[in-house]
Design an enzyme around this catalytic site. Structure first.
Site, PDB file in Angstrom:
ATOM      1  N   CYS A  42       0.819  -1.206   0.000  1.00 54.28           N
ATOM      2  CA  CYS A  42       0.000   0.000   0.000  1.00 54.28           C
ATOM      3  C   CYS A  42       0.858   1.264   0.000  1.00 54.28           C
ATOM      4  O   CYS A  42       1.971   1.268   0.519  1.00 54.28           O
ATOM      5  CB  CYS A  42      -0.869   0.026   1.252  1.00 54.28           C
ATOM      6  SG  CYS A  42      -1.904  -1.421   1.413  1.00 54.28           S
ATOM      7  N   ARG A  58       5.362   0.090  -6.083  1.00 56.56           N
ATOM      8  CA  ARG A  58       5.332  -0.690  -4.841  1.00 56.56           C
ATOM      9  C   ARG A  58       4.402  -1.894  -4.952  1.00 56.56           C
ATOM     10  O   ARG A  58       4.455  -2.781  -4.101  1.00 56.56           O
ATOM     11  CB  ARG A  58       4.846   0.199  -3.682  1.00 56.56           C
ATOM     12  CG  ARG A  58       5.782   1.352  -3.388  1.00 56.56           C
ATOM     13  CD  ARG A  58       5.134   2.350  -2.454  1.00 56.56           C
ATOM     14  NE  ARG A  58       4.853   1.770  -1.160  1.00 56.56           N
ATOM     15  CZ  ARG A  58       5.601   1.956  -0.081  1.00 56.56           C
ATOM     16  NH1 ARG A  58       6.667   2.702  -0.143  1.00 56.56           N
ATOM     17  NH2 ARG A  58       5.264   1.407   1.066  1.00 56.56           N
ATOM     18  N   TRP A  64      -2.888  -2.747  -1.548  1.00 57.88           N
ATOM     19  CA  TRP A  64      -2.425  -4.106  -1.854  1.00 57.88           C
ATOM     20  C   TRP A  64      -3.178  -4.995  -0.869  1.00 57.88           C
ATOM     21  O   TRP A  64      -2.926  -4.957   0.331  1.00 57.88           O
ATOM     22  CB  TRP A  64      -0.910  -4.186  -1.638  1.00 57.88           C
ATOM     23  CG  TRP A  64      -0.258  -5.444  -2.073  1.00 57.88           C
ATOM     24  CD1 TRP A  64       0.193  -5.744  -3.325  1.00 57.88           C
ATOM     25  CD2 TRP A  64       0.096  -6.560  -1.244  1.00 57.88           C
ATOM     26  NE1 TRP A  64       0.791  -6.987  -3.330  1.00 57.88           N
ATOM     27  CE2 TRP A  64       0.742  -7.515  -2.065  1.00 57.88           C
ATOM     28  CE3 TRP A  64      -0.076  -6.871   0.120  1.00 57.88           C
ATOM     29  CZ2 TRP A  64       1.223  -8.731  -1.584  1.00 57.88           C
ATOM     30  CZ3 TRP A  64       0.401  -8.079   0.596  1.00 57.88           C
ATOM     31  CH2 TRP A  64       1.034  -8.993  -0.258  1.00 57.88           C
ATOM     32  N   ASN A  98      -2.001   2.155   5.733  1.00 56.04           N
ATOM     33  CA  ASN A  98      -1.058   1.073   5.393  1.00 56.04           C
ATOM     34  C   ASN A  98      -0.821   0.263   6.660  1.00 56.04           C
ATOM     35  O   ASN A  98      -0.686   0.841   7.736  1.00 56.04           O
ATOM     36  CB  ASN A  98       0.298   1.641   4.953  1.00 56.04           C
ATOM     37  CG  ASN A  98       0.234   2.327   3.610  1.00 56.04           C
ATOM     38  OD1 ASN A  98      -0.804   2.320   2.961  1.00 56.04           O
ATOM     39  ND2 ASN A  98       1.344   2.918   3.201  1.00 56.04           N
ATOM     40  N   GLY A  99      -0.734  -1.056   6.533  1.00 55.30           N
ATOM     41  CA  GLY A  99      -0.476  -1.886   7.716  1.00 55.30           C
ATOM     42  C   GLY A  99      -1.655  -2.809   7.971  1.00 55.30           C
ATOM     43  O   GLY A  99      -2.540  -2.967   7.113  1.00 55.30           O
ATOM     44  N   GLU A 126      19.315 -16.558  -7.132  1.00 54.16           N
ATOM     45  CA  GLU A 126      18.861 -15.223  -7.529  1.00 54.16           C
ATOM     46  C   GLU A 126      18.366 -15.228  -8.976  1.00 54.16           C
ATOM     47  O   GLU A 126      17.344 -14.614  -9.298  1.00 54.16           O
ATOM     48  CB  GLU A 126      19.998 -14.210  -7.324  1.00 54.16           C
ATOM     49  CG  GLU A 126      19.718 -12.795  -7.790  1.00 54.16           C
ATOM     50  CD  GLU A 126      18.503 -12.138  -7.138  1.00 54.16           C
ATOM     51  OE1 GLU A 126      17.957 -12.660  -6.159  1.00 54.16           O
ATOM     52  OE2 GLU A 126      18.078 -11.082  -7.647  1.00 54.16           O
ATOM     53  N   LYS A 180      14.573 -14.209 -10.036  1.00 49.48           N
ATOM     54  CA  LYS A 180      14.278 -13.149 -11.020  1.00 49.48           C
ATOM     55  C   LYS A 180      13.316 -13.657 -12.079  1.00 49.48           C
ATOM     56  O   LYS A 180      12.355 -13.000 -12.438  1.00 49.48           O
ATOM     57  CB  LYS A 180      15.544 -12.668 -11.718  1.00 49.48           C
ATOM     58  CG  LYS A 180      16.424 -11.640 -11.136  1.00 49.48           C
ATOM     59  CD  LYS A 180      15.898 -10.336 -10.653  1.00 49.48           C
ATOM     60  CE  LYS A 180      15.088 -10.408  -9.401  1.00 49.48           C
ATOM     61  NZ  LYS A 180      15.678 -10.123  -8.171  1.00 49.48           N
ATOM     62  N   GLU A 202       9.775 -14.205 -10.648  1.00 47.23           N
ATOM     63  CA  GLU A 202       9.089 -12.961 -10.296  1.00 47.23           C
ATOM     64  C   GLU A 202       8.470 -12.265 -11.499  1.00 47.23           C
ATOM     65  O   GLU A 202       7.355 -11.781 -11.424  1.00 47.23           O
ATOM     66  CB  GLU A 202      10.084 -11.975  -9.663  1.00 47.23           C
ATOM     67  CG  GLU A 202      10.420 -12.274  -8.240  1.00 47.23           C
ATOM     68  CD  GLU A 202      11.268 -11.173  -7.624  1.00 47.23           C
ATOM     69  OE1 GLU A 202      12.321 -10.837  -8.189  1.00 47.23           O
ATOM     70  OE2 GLU A 202      10.875 -10.645  -6.572  1.00 47.23           O
ATOM     71  N   HIS A 211      20.399 -35.546  -6.416  1.00 44.83           N
ATOM     72  CA  HIS A 211      19.632 -36.051  -5.264  1.00 44.83           C
ATOM     73  C   HIS A 211      18.143 -35.746  -5.391  1.00 44.83           C
ATOM     74  O   HIS A 211      17.421 -35.765  -4.398  1.00 44.83           O
ATOM     75  CB  HIS A 211      20.200 -35.457  -3.966  1.00 44.83           C
ATOM     76  CG  HIS A 211      21.629 -35.833  -3.739  1.00 44.83           C
ATOM     77  ND1 HIS A 211      22.015 -37.104  -3.376  1.00 44.83           N
ATOM     78  CD2 HIS A 211      22.769 -35.120  -3.881  1.00 44.83           C
ATOM     79  CE1 HIS A 211      23.333 -37.150  -3.273  1.00 44.83           C
ATOM     80  NE2 HIS A 211      23.817 -35.957  -3.580  1.00 44.83           N
ATOM     81  N   LYS A 242       6.976  -3.981  -3.821  1.00 46.28           N
ATOM     82  CA  LYS A 242       8.390  -3.604  -3.752  1.00 46.28           C
ATOM     83  C   LYS A 242       8.904  -3.696  -2.330  1.00 46.28           C
ATOM     84  O   LYS A 242      10.006  -4.144  -2.091  1.00 46.28           O
ATOM     85  CB  LYS A 242       8.564  -2.183  -4.296  1.00 46.28           C
ATOM     86  CG  LYS A 242      10.018  -1.701  -4.335  1.00 46.28           C
ATOM     87  CD  LYS A 242      10.824  -2.495  -5.335  1.00 46.28           C
ATOM     88  CE  LYS A 242      12.294  -2.125  -5.342  1.00 46.28           C
ATOM     89  NZ  LYS A 242      13.104  -3.151  -5.998  1.00 46.28           N
TER      90      LYS A 242
HETATM   91  C1  AGP Z   1      13.432  -8.965  -5.123  1.00 46.11           C
HETATM   92  O1  AGP Z   1      13.417  -9.066  -6.507  1.00 46.11           O
HETATM   93  C2  AGP Z   1      12.134  -9.156  -4.487  1.00 46.11           C
HETATM   94  N1  AGP Z   1      11.169  -8.264  -4.983  1.00 46.11           N
HETATM   95  C3  AGP Z   1      12.088  -9.455  -3.014  1.00 46.11           C
HETATM   96  O2  AGP Z   1      12.525 -10.754  -2.856  1.00 46.11           O
HETATM   97  C4  AGP Z   1      12.879  -8.538  -2.050  1.00 46.11           C
HETATM   98  O3  AGP Z   1      14.249  -8.733  -2.232  1.00 46.11           O
HETATM   99  C5  AGP Z   1      12.480  -8.866  -0.596  1.00 46.11           C
HETATM  100  O4  AGP Z   1      11.122  -8.593  -0.428  1.00 46.11           O
HETATM  101  C6  AGP Z   1      13.300  -8.110   0.410  1.00 46.11           C
HETATM  102  O5  AGP Z   1      13.136  -6.737   0.278  1.00 46.11           O
HETATM  103  P1  AGP Z   1      14.107  -5.740   0.991  1.00 46.11           P
HETATM  104  O6  AGP Z   1      15.462  -5.937   0.423  1.00 46.11           O
HETATM  105  O7  AGP Z   1      13.560  -4.377   0.679  1.00 46.11           O
HETATM  106  O8  AGP Z   1      14.078  -6.042   2.454  1.00 46.11           O
END
Ligand code: AGP
Length: 612
Positions: A2, A27, A76, A102-103, A485, A489, A492, A508, A607
């Site tokens: 949010c 976000r 969100w 927010n929250g 990673e 990516k 996501e 395994h 985000k």
């Molecule tokens: C990264 O591509 C992601 N969107 C997500 O995993 C992110 O790294 C994670 O939510 C942690 O966020 P931060 O680094 O702002 O704490």
């Protein structure tokens, strides 16, 4: 997650608020809404993109130009589906109070029952709506806006960043923070409030960071901050050191691509002024570590989520190998609930791009509660993690707008490298080795640029495999977190299922997945375990899997085992993740674009994850 933006000043609030909401789009959100105030409240809310809200405002054919006060929100969904009704702002039954939140309010079921018994009618499935009724109730009871908000806040359990309007107090916005960030922008004759500086920076770079459990009463040309006990708190105005240009796309099709391309430069910014040639070490003054701390520390615990957790894993490999200090890496969400065993000889480092991730923040607080020295590695100056840590390092990657982290990741890895060198030089790394590493780091931006220059070839590979349903990413040693990673990516932004694994672990279990439809990405640099990884490649080949290898420049042999090879320049192992991750970022990007995905705002993702 949010987003909140509020405005009070002389401009037409609608356009300021809509622009602010667009700046917060990155976000992640599913609906948005706006409340404007003159003598009456005007509210409009819409499911979907901000463009739908804009269209709705146009369709209403109402002249909104006279409104100079307002609040707006991107939602969100947590409680209740994404819908026009559940979108914020929420308005009290009297129609006088509007709130954006927010929250999460944890005791909302109880409060809802109480409010119903007092005659309030609840219209939405959200936890947030009750805040509007609660404030309404206490503002009526105490006949004062600020007092009403304070008393209502006492009743809330959970987290909030809120902004509130009252029809009876048309020249004010009251905002409050408890677990969800807020920042005040102090302009000429106008004041903004937002959950994120990017909604403000177009109007002013002078900001006040609202701290935890603070309330700010904003009037047309002044503001006053309080703690929750209603005591005045005087705050400093600080300057943001970036501007609106920094958060534009600069001609790139997507923020993510721009951010991938910025990495040669962002890495330089991470290192600027922090590398010492003469002593072959790094200087990270913000860590606030004294010499005696280095002798005291027997274990380092790195804590993070998502991509930041991958940079922590890289940190583990590097610190253990070069500085010989035992390192544990923890998911923040697990650490916070496991009653972690910590001792005074531990050092905790939390890593977070946003500096606001709820789980990481809770882990930081848990570690501090147990009396351990906690450092924060964050990208956002003034973020909650930066403010609550005992010391830390800003990664200085610059604002990252794409939800999928790219340049923030490489800057975090750079910070891990500098921390490694700093610790290693305190123990047994020689001056000569330290100096050599410092020299090599300085050459890195050119090497990253050379990787970016291969984008065209990577795009061709992406087009071949963009229809695959699964991908496997394999790496060994420090390349294992890079494999994780790369897989994250791809997941996501393209919604393709992808798994990262230590290459030797494949036999395994995951080996069962291999057939001619499975692209397998091997990070197979020429190092001490090169021979082993070639064996792993043969195991995949024998089962018909398609191999894309990330290999060391000049390694012609690998062509015998791989269907495609992406070369990276020869570089010290410590620095290699910064090169090997770049083609993986590009590959994900081009695959996602080919599949028509929303690269910068992938579905369901936020985000900065400010709820548990
Ligand atoms: C990264 O591509 C992601 N969107 C997500 O995993 C992110 O790294 C994670 O939510 C942690 O966020 P931060 O680094 O702002 O704490």
């Amino acid at each position: 997650m949010c987003g909140i933006v509020g405005y009070i000043g002389t401009k037409a609030a609608t356009s300021v608020l809509l622009k602010g909401l667009k700046r917060l789009e990155y976000r992640g959100y599913d609906s948005s809404g706006i409340a404007l105030l003159n003598s009456h409240l005007f509210v409009c809310k819409k499911k979907g993109k901000i463009a739908s809200l804009e269209n709705e405002l146009i369709d209403l054919k109402t002249d909104l130009s006279g409104y100079t006060v307002g609040i707006a929100h991107t939602r969100w969904a947590t409680h209740g589906e994404p819908s026009d009704l559940n979108a914020h702002p929420h308005v009290s039954s009297s129609g006088k109070i509007a709130v954006v939140h927010n929250g999460i309010i944890e005791n909302f079921p109880l409060l809802r029952e109480k409010l119903i018994s007092k005659g309030y009618s609840i219209k939405t499935q959200t936890d947030s709506e009750i805040i509007a009724h609660l404030i309404d109730y206490y503002v009526c009871k105490y006949e004062d806006f600020l007092t009403g908000v304070f008393v209502a806040l006492e009743k809330l359990e959970g987290t909030y960043g809120i902004a509130v309007l009252s029809e009876d107090y048309p020249d004010r916005i009251i905002a409050a923070r408890n677990g969800s960030p807020l920042i005040l922008g102090v302009g000429e004759g106008e004041i903004l409030i937002a959950s994120d500086a990017s909604a403000i920076v177009e109007y002013t770079r002078r900001v006040v960071y609202i701290d935890e459990r603070e309330v700010v009463d904003i009037q047309r040309d002044s503001y006053q901050t309080y703690d929750l006990l209603q005591k005045r708190v005087d705050k400093c105005v600080e300057d943001i050191d970036w501007d609106i240009e920094t958060i534009g796309k600069k001609g790139y099709d997507h923020f993510m691509l721009k951010e991938i391309y910025e990495q040669a430069e962002s890495i330089q910014n991470t290192c600027r002024g922090r590398l010492l040639h003469e002593t072959g070490t790094s200087r990270l003054d913000g860590l606030n570590l004294k010499n005696e701390d280095f002798t005291r520390i027997e274990r380092i615990i790195l804590i993070a989520c998502g991509t930041s957790w991958h940079s922590a894993l890289i940190g583990e490999y590097l610190i253990e190998e070069y500085a010989r200090i035992p390192v544990d890496v923890e998911y923040a969400s697990e650490f916070r609930y496991k009653n972690p065993i910590l001792t005074p000889s531990d050092l905790v480092i939390v890593i977070s791009q946003s500096g606001e991730t709820a789980d990481t923040l809770a882990a930081l607080r848990e570690a501090k509660q147990k009396g351990v020295h906690v450092l924060g590695v964050t990208n956002i100056v003034g973020s909650t993690i930066a403010r609550e840590s005992d010391g830390g390092v800003y990664s200085h990657a610059g604002p990252e707008i794409g939800v999928a982290s790219t340049k923030a990741f490489t800057s975090q890895v750079m910070v891990m490298i500098m921390i490694t060198i700093m610790f290693a030089r305190k123990y047994d790394m020689s001056l000569e080795t330290g100096q050599l590493l410092v020299e090599k780091i300085e050459k890195l931006p050119n090497l990253i640029q050379s990787m970016l220059d291969t984008a065209h070839d990577i795009k061709k590979i992406a087009l071949i495999y963009s229809n695959a349903s699964n991908f496997l990413y394999l790496g060994r040693g420090v390349q294992f977190p890079v494999a994780l990673e790369g897989a994250l990516k791809l997941k996501e932004i393209s919604y393709i299922h992808a798994e990262g694994y230590p290459a030797a672990e494949m036999k395994h279990g995951p080996i069962a997945l291999i057939d001619e439809n499975l692209p397998v990405i091997f990070i197979a640099l020429k190092d001490s375990i090169y021979g082993k990884i070639i064996s792993n490649m043969q195991e995949v080949r024998a089962r018909g899997g398609k191999i894309i290898a990330i290999a060391t420049e000049g390694d012609d042999l690998i062509r015998d085992y791989a269907d495609h090879v992406i070369y990276v320049p020869q570089v010290d192992r410590m620095l290699s993740p910064l090169l090997t991750v770049v083609p993986l970022q590009l590959l994900s990007y081009y695959i996602a674009v080919e599949r028509g995905c929303n690269v910068d705002q992938p579905r369901n993702l936020a985000k900065s994850v400010t709820v548990e």
